[in-house]
Motif scaffolding. Structure first.
Motif, PDB file in Angstrom:
ATOM      1  N   VAL A  50      56.543  47.450  31.493  1.00  0.00           N
ATOM      2  CA  VAL A  50      56.477  46.008  31.689  1.00  0.00           C
ATOM      3  C   VAL A  50      57.013  45.669  33.071  1.00  0.00           C
ATOM      4  N   PRO A  82      58.604  42.695  34.410  1.00  0.00           N
ATOM      5  CA  PRO A  82      59.019  41.374  33.965  1.00  0.00           C
ATOM      6  C   PRO A  82      59.112  40.354  35.088  1.00  0.00           C
ATOM      7  N   SER A 122      49.740  43.317  32.589  1.00  0.00           N
ATOM      8  CA  SER A 122      50.773  42.933  33.549  1.00  0.00           C
ATOM      9  C   SER A 122      50.674  43.775  34.824  1.00  0.00           C
ATOM     10  N   PHE A 148      57.728  42.085  22.205  1.00  0.00           N
ATOM     11  CA  PHE A 148      58.639  42.062  23.363  1.00  0.00           C
ATOM     12  C   PHE A 148      59.729  40.996  23.248  1.00  0.00           C
ATOM     13  N   SER A 172      63.296  42.040  23.907  1.00  0.00           N
ATOM     14  CA  SER A 172      63.516  42.869  25.089  1.00  0.00           C
ATOM     15  C   SER A 172      64.294  42.065  26.133  1.00  0.00           C
ATOM     16  N   GLU A 185      64.418  42.205  29.280  1.00  0.00           N
ATOM     17  CA  GLU A 185      63.704  41.809  30.514  1.00  0.00           C
ATOM     18  C   GLU A 185      62.660  40.738  30.271  1.00  0.00           C
ATOM     19  N   VAL A 186      62.389  40.428  29.016  1.00  0.00           N
ATOM     20  CA  VAL A 186      61.281  39.497  28.730  1.00  0.00           C
ATOM     21  C   VAL A 186      61.841  38.153  28.272  1.00  0.00           C
ATOM     22  N   ILE A 211      55.609  39.515  31.658  1.00  0.00           N
ATOM     23  CA  ILE A 211      55.363  39.145  30.261  1.00  0.00           C
ATOM     24  C   ILE A 211      56.362  38.073  29.848  1.00  0.00           C
ATOM     25  N   ILE A 212      55.857  37.057  29.172  1.00  0.00           N
ATOM     26  CA  ILE A 212      56.705  36.024  28.570  1.00  0.00           C
ATOM     27  C   ILE A 212      56.387  36.043  27.078  1.00  0.00           C
TER      28      ILE A 212
END
Ligand SMILES: NC(=O)c1ccc[n+]([C@@H]2O[C@H](COP(=O)([O-])OP(=O)(O)OC[C@H]3O[C@@H](n4cnc5c(N)ncnc54)[C@H](OP(=O)(O)O)[C@@H]3O)[C@@H](O)[C@H]2O)c1
Length: 369
Positions: free
Chosen positions: A10, A12, A108, A121, A124, A126-127, A149-150
């Motif tokens: 990912v 981010p 992504s 995610f 996570s 970072e998300v 990614i959101i």
């Protein structure tokens, strides 16, 4: 690919040097377009006149070739592959956790900003996990069209937080007890079809066909159909607890204490929730009403004289979360230290597609509306 491996891929904060989204309308892909949420994505994008450049509709091989109308044109559904995201700037995912785990990082990496409806995610680090009315700042580092990614939160969590956050900001919710009454639509298009089929079968005196759910659904209700963990809570209940802490930015001992009981009820569309709150600072009913009247995305429907309060039918196909039964909890003293409310919200809209499109609007600089 295992979820951990996918997470390492990912990006981010967006791919440095990637082509930033053009001033013109972004190229959009919808992954899972033939499903309950995917169908709603198209409706919400069209109704809100979201600027769409090229539109790519993606689903499984089963749906490839199917024609789907959007904005007066017919589009052909394509089977999702690793190469689906060339030239896509915004990818809206709603095809389940395993599809997101595999394909969201690919999208992504190819420069698409992903808004993901699955739980893959959400937790996570970072998300960002975003309800725009509550914590839009969490995604301020993501640049549209530069990857990243959101995550869209769980539908029951979004509905609860739209109603409770305005009160929390004023009075600091120390404890929250929620019971949900969740509709068939929350389990996808096949579950909605199963409720309809079973209802006909039972009325015709036939045994109900149970495919999606193990138990009879028509004229019945049961505990949410997700796995039960070692602590006795099911996955849906724990999502409401953990996601709320992440969205409210709470860590450690000061987190709001939350307990949830999630129940599936034979309603076609829109979830209901009974919520009991304990505040750190007292809050009276008048002030709570005033706060909710001003809050975005919610509407009071609280007519005691006529015993008229929110229902799933009132909320279905609408954008607002409806709030009623607002009252100080008489079991908590002094009066004003606790409150009860009952909320209904269309989880295919604010609980899924609408919230994701609102995230996308913020990304491309469309102000809240
Ligand atoms: N329903 C809700 O209220 C809600 C709310 C929040 C989040 N979500 C999440 O959103 C996601 C979708 O939910 P839903 O209710 O819309 O489910 P659904 O009605 O069952 O739709 C699933 C979608 O995924 C597609 N799909 C399945 N396997 C695929 C594959 N191998 N490759 C590409 N596409 C594939 C399906 O395409 P085919 O038609 O071709 O099989 C369909 O378009 C889930 O992660 C769910 O947890 C749902």
């Amino acid at each position: 690919m295992p979820e951990d491996a996918a997470l390492k891929r990912v990006n981010p904060v967006g791919r440095i040097g990637a082509i930033a989204m053009k001033e013109s309308a972004p190229h959009v892909a919808i992954v899972g377009v033939t499903g309950a949420v995917g169908h709603e994505f198209l409706a919400v994008l069209e109704q809100r006149r979201f600027p769409v450049g090229r539109l790519k509709l993606l689903a499984s091989e089963r749906s490839a070739g199917r024609a789907i109308p959007y904005n007066g044109r017919e589009y052909t559904v394509e089977a999702l592959t690793d190469r689906s995201f060339d030239d896509v700037e915004l990818a809206l995912f709603s095809a389940g956790g395993s599809i997101s785990t595999r394909f969201a990082p690919i999208a992504s990496e190819q420069g698409a900003t992903v808004v993901d409806n699955s739980s893959a995610f959400r937790m996570s680090d970072e998300v960002p996990l975003v309800v725009p009315e509550v914590n839009a700042d969490a995604m301020s580092h993501i640049r549209p069209g530069c990857g990243g990614i959101i995550a869209n939160p769980n539908c029951s969590t979004i509905i609860m937080l739209l109603a409770v956050t305005p009160l929390h900001r004023e009075a600091n919710v120390r404890r929250m007890v929620v019971s949900t009454y969740q509709a068939a639509s929350g389990a996808g298009a096949a579950a909605m079809a199963e409720l309809e089929t079973q209802t006909r079968e039972v009325l015709d005196g036939k045994p109900p066909t149970c495919s999606i759910f193990k138990q009879q659904y028509a004229f019945n209700l049961f505990s949410h159909n997700t796995e039960i963990g070692a602590n006795g809570y099911n996955t849906e209940e724990m999502k409401m607890v953990k996601e709320t802490h992440k969205i409210w930015g709470q860590e450690g001992a000061n987190r709001t204490r939350i307990t949830a009981t999630c129940i599936r009820v034979p309603v076609m569309r829109a979830h209901a929730e009974s919520i009991n709150l304990t505040f750190e600072r007292p809050l009276n009913e008048d002030r709570a009403r005033e706060l909710l009247e001003k809050a975005p995305g919610v509407r009071l429907l609280d007519d005691r004289a006529n015993n008229r309060f929110p229902t799933p039918l009132d909320a279905a196909h609408g954008d607002d979360i409806l709030i009623g039964r607002l009252r100080c909890d008489i079991s908590q003293e002094p009066i004003g230290s606790g409150m009860d409310l009952f909320v209904c919200g269309d989880q295919l809209r604010k609980g899924a597609a609408l919230n994701a499109v609102q995230i996308a609007e913020r990304l491309i600089g469309i102000e809240a509306r």
